[in-house]
Design a protein around this motif. Structure first.
Motif, PDB file in Angstrom:
ATOM      1  N   TYR A  91      40.232  35.504  52.022  1.00  0.00           N
ATOM      2  CA  TYR A  91      40.116  36.806  51.363  1.00  0.00           C
ATOM      3  C   TYR A  91      40.118  36.729  49.834  1.00  0.00           C
ATOM      4  O   TYR A  91      40.496  37.674  49.149  1.00  0.00           O
ATOM      5  CB  TYR A  91      41.185  37.784  51.900  1.00  0.00           C
ATOM      6  N   LEU A 110      37.780  36.171  46.320  1.00  0.00           N
ATOM      7  CA  LEU A 110      36.411  36.480  45.884  1.00  0.00           C
ATOM      8  C   LEU A 110      35.620  35.183  45.716  1.00  0.00           C
ATOM      9  O   LEU A 110      36.090  34.247  45.052  1.00  0.00           O
ATOM     10  CB  LEU A 110      36.475  37.262  44.564  1.00  0.00           C
ATOM     11  N   SER A 111      34.414  35.159  46.272  1.00  0.00           N
ATOM     12  CA  SER A 111      33.587  33.957  46.173  1.00  0.00           C
ATOM     13  C   SER A 111      32.803  33.964  44.860  1.00  0.00           C
ATOM     14  O   SER A 111      32.049  34.910  44.586  1.00  0.00           O
ATOM     15  CB  SER A 111      32.629  33.915  47.368  1.00  0.00           C
ATOM     16  N   SER A 145      36.696  41.923  44.141  1.00  0.00           N
ATOM     17  CA  SER A 145      36.557  41.773  45.599  1.00  0.00           C
ATOM     18  C   SER A 145      37.006  43.070  46.262  1.00  0.00           C
ATOM     19  O   SER A 145      37.690  43.896  45.648  1.00  0.00           O
ATOM     20  CB  SER A 145      37.399  40.606  46.098  1.00  0.00           C
ATOM     21  N   ASP A 146      36.646  43.214  47.529  1.00  0.00           N
ATOM     22  CA  ASP A 146      37.069  44.429  48.243  1.00  0.00           C
ATOM     23  C   ASP A 146      38.563  44.386  48.577  1.00  0.00           C
ATOM     24  O   ASP A 146      39.097  45.328  49.146  1.00  0.00           O
ATOM     25  CB  ASP A 146      36.219  44.650  49.507  1.00  0.00           C
ATOM     26  N   GLN A 147      39.245  43.298  48.220  1.00  0.00           N
ATOM     27  CA  GLN A 147      40.697  43.199  48.410  1.00  0.00           C
ATOM     28  C   GLN A 147      41.458  43.656  47.169  1.00  0.00           C
ATOM     29  O   GLN A 147      42.695  43.686  47.169  1.00  0.00           O
ATOM     30  CB  GLN A 147      41.099  41.741  48.719  1.00  0.00           C
ATOM     31  N   THR A 148      40.717  43.975  46.107  1.00  0.00           N
ATOM     32  CA  THR A 148      41.352  44.393  44.847  1.00  0.00           C
ATOM     33  C   THR A 148      42.085  45.717  45.044  1.00  0.00           C
ATOM     34  O   THR A 148      41.625  46.575  45.800  1.00  0.00           O
ATOM     35  CB  THR A 148      40.264  44.543  43.763  1.00  0.00           C
ATOM     36  N   ASP A 205      42.366  34.870  43.894  1.00  0.00           N
ATOM     37  CA  ASP A 205      40.986  34.630  43.470  1.00  0.00           C
ATOM     38  C   ASP A 205      40.928  33.394  42.570  1.00  0.00           C
ATOM     39  O   ASP A 205      41.874  33.144  41.803  1.00  0.00           O
ATOM     40  CB  ASP A 205      40.452  35.853  42.702  1.00  0.00           C
ATOM     41  N   LEU A 265      33.063  43.409  46.152  1.00  0.00           N
ATOM     42  CA  LEU A 265      32.361  42.405  46.955  1.00  0.00           C
ATOM     43  C   LEU A 265      33.218  41.957  48.135  1.00  0.00           C
ATOM     44  O   LEU A 265      34.418  41.686  47.968  1.00  0.00           O
ATOM     45  CB  LEU A 265      32.000  41.201  46.079  1.00  0.00           C
ATOM     46  N   LYS A 266      32.557  41.863  49.271  1.00  0.00           N
ATOM     47  CA  LYS A 266      33.296  41.549  50.501  1.00  0.00           C
ATOM     48  C   LYS A 266      33.918  40.156  50.430  1.00  0.00           C
ATOM     49  O   LYS A 266      33.249  39.169  50.124  1.00  0.00           O
ATOM     50  CB  LYS A 266      32.350  41.632  51.698  1.00  0.00           C
ATOM     51  N   ALA A 267      35.205  40.094  50.702  1.00  0.00           N
ATOM     52  CA  ALA A 267      35.896  38.795  50.802  1.00  0.00           C
ATOM     53  C   ALA A 267      36.294  38.616  52.264  1.00  0.00           C
ATOM     54  O   ALA A 267      36.773  39.559  52.891  1.00  0.00           O
ATOM     55  CB  ALA A 267      37.127  38.788  49.917  1.00  0.00           C
ATOM     56  N   TYR A 297      32.974  44.507  38.597  1.00  0.00           N
ATOM     57  CA  TYR A 297      32.995  43.626  39.778  1.00  0.00           C
ATOM     58  C   TYR A 297      34.426  43.262  40.155  1.00  0.00           C
ATOM     59  O   TYR A 297      35.271  43.039  39.286  1.00  0.00           O
ATOM     60  CB  TYR A 297      32.236  42.319  39.501  1.00  0.00           C
TER      61      TYR A 297
END
Ligand code: PLP
Length: 517
Positions: A223, A225-226, A191-194, A260, A215-217, A189
């Motif tokens: 931006y 990760l939630s 975020s998609d910003q990784t 994050d 996962l979309k941020a 897992y």
């Protein structure tokens, strides 16, 4: 290696490099050559004889190196160089060079050791352990990451190698628990910003492509990760029998320096028995300043932490510092023990201490690796061979010291703030995400709110600015918007360079807007 020849070549080459730094602003910061330019300049194959062998025979070594620099380096290589050390370089992230980093690198090249195990060069292993402990303390990393306990630091070439080795360690650790046939059930897992290096590591580690959850941020979390989104996704995966095993969080994402929330993410990872890796490749450097250290809060929950000293910490490329809490996880995943690397043979049954008592002097040292009394860094990385990288980091830490390094970071952040203020004064532009460190994400506002035209406009602006050769910036895309990135961090950058870059941006924007009317 002829010592006198080295002295002469070395002096001439240092002169050349010093002159290069003196005149660096005369070059187009982004190379303007066409692909394949060098093929036309160099012969198809290597020469059988050195170019000017006669010079060497005549003892005219200095003449030879000067000619080489003039004929080959200046004429053929420099035109194809993008000048990362130029003060007008604002693209991607910085890759710092410094006098201390440079001479440390020089010494490493001079000694040219291959320090795969402790005995292969004890100083290389021991200095690396000590210097990474120093840096860990500067970053206020939890004590578990220090070499005195079960953890420790290691210098990898890049952040990509760092995430790969910890992913392999985490994968093997979970497979030992659940059985090796479960590989295709393992889930990663982030975020998609990784950074894309995580995806590459998953490909190499054999993680099923569908089980790499990026996962979309969104802009609602700047931006980041939630944690709620992460928890939901993990729960869904558990209900269908998948095995969550690795979470990667970032402090300072590559696109926009998003941070994050380490604490809440780390707790989720821990409660699900997952490995928690923190990638602070760029922004980790800023965290040596007390006022930025809070961005790392929650790192206590991490199993591994990485920052690139070669980005924004005055240490010449390559030098990526990785710390783990449990070094045995790395060693179990990556160690091999072939006969040709074994030290003095010894019976497994005898405890290390006994062997130390039995052998004295040289022999005692030779058995150290096998008795697990020392670190063999070959077991913490992918390759066997490794360079003496700690020398340059050590020299940077010693010759600049913490306070100067903090000033250095703060100065860049001040310059980035200055750039942000310049943007705020021009209503044609906007800052797109909050600036946290020394990266400003901005764009030229679309005319008549036409977003797709706005994307084209900013793309054109980027090309127009970079083709001047006077400054170099890069771009990203956030929520479908084409964004310009201005990353301050080159060691020679001053306010005048920021102002000059802003002037080029404004002038090019004026021309483009006039054309699009
Ligand atoms: N992680 C982050 C946040 C980065 O910004 C980068 C590169 O810019 C990387 C990882 C990859 O770095 P490296 O080139 O050291 O593999």
């Amino acid at each position: 290696m002829d010592a006198e020849q080295l002295r002469e070549y070395g002096h001439k080459m240092v002169d050349f490099i010093a002159d290069y730094y003196k005149t660096i602003e005369n070059f187009p910061v982004l190379s303007q050559v066409e692909p394949g330019y060098l093929r036309n300049l160099l012969p198809d194959s290597a020469p059988n004889q050195p170019d000017s062998f006669q010079h060497v025979l005549d003892g005219e070594v200095a003449q030879l190196i000067l000619e080489f620099i003039r004929l080959h380096i200046q004429a053929k290589i420099l035109p194809g160089v993008t000048h990362w050390q130029s003060p007008n370089y604002f693209a991607y992230y910085p890759s710092n060079s410094s006098v201390a980093g440079f001479v440390g690198e020089m010494l490493s090249a001079g000694l040219n050791i291959v320090g795969f195990s402790w005995i292969a060069s004890p100083a290389a292993t021991e200095l690396e352990m000590i210097v990474l402990d120093w840096l860990a303390k500067m970053l206020k990393l939890p004590e578990d990451f220090l070499s005195a306990g079960q953890g420790g630091g290691v210098i990898q070439g890049t952040a990509s190698e760092a995430v790969l080795v910890v992913l392999l360690a985490a994968r093997d650790k979970v497979l030992r628990r659940v059985g090796k046939d479960a590989l295709e059930k393992l889930v990663v897992y982030a975020s998609d910003q990784t950074h894309s290096s995580l995806q590459k590591a998953c490909q190499i580690a054999g993680i099923h492509p569908e089980n790499c959850r990026l996962l979309k941020a969104t802009s609602s979390t700047n931006y980041a990760l939630s944690p709620e989104f992460l928890s939901e996704t993990i729960s869904q995966d558990l209900t269908i029998g998948l095995i969550p095993f690795f979470l990667c969080a970032t402090v300072g994402t590559t696109s926009s320096t998003a941070v994050d929330p380490l604490l809440s993410l780390g707790k989720i990872a821990k409660s699900n028995g997952m490995w928690f890796h923190v990638d602070a490749a760029y922004a980790g450097s800023a965290c040596v300043c007390p006022e930025f250290r809070h961005y790392m809060d929650g790192v206590e929950e991490a199993d591994s932490f990485n920052m690139n000293a070669h980005k924004w910490f005055l240490t010449n490329f390559d030098c990526s510092a990785l710390w783990v809490k449990d070094r045995s996880a790395l060693v179990q995943a990556l160690s091999t023990n072939p006969e040709y690397l074994k030290n003095k043979k010894m019976a497994d049954s005898k405890p290390a201490k006994t062997w130390f008592l039995m052998y004295s002097g040289k022999l005692a040292k030779l058995v150290a690796s096998q008795a697990n009394m020392v670190v063999d860094y070959k077991d913490w990385q992918v390759p066997l061979g490794r360079r003496f990288r700690s020398l340059k980091l050590w020299m940077v830490l010693r010759l600049y010291g913490l306070e100067n390094l903090q000033c250095y970071i703060r100065n860049h952040i001040k310059l980035a703030k200055h750039f942000e203020n310049l943007i705020a004064q021009d209503p044609r532009f906007e800052v797109v995400t909050p600036r946290i460190f020394s990266l400003v994400c901005f764009r030229l506002l679309p005319v008549r709110d036409n977003e797709s035209h706005g994307n084209k406009l900013n793309h054109q602006l980027l090309d127009a600015v970079n083709s001047t050769g006077s400054t170099f910036i890069s771009h990203t895309v956030l929520s479908g918007k084409y964004i310009l990135r201005f990353a301050v961090g080159a060691p020679l950058t001053e306010e005048k360079h920021v102002n000059a870059a802003w002037k080029v941006l404004q002038d090019k924007a004026t021309s483009l807007l006039a054309e699009s009317l």
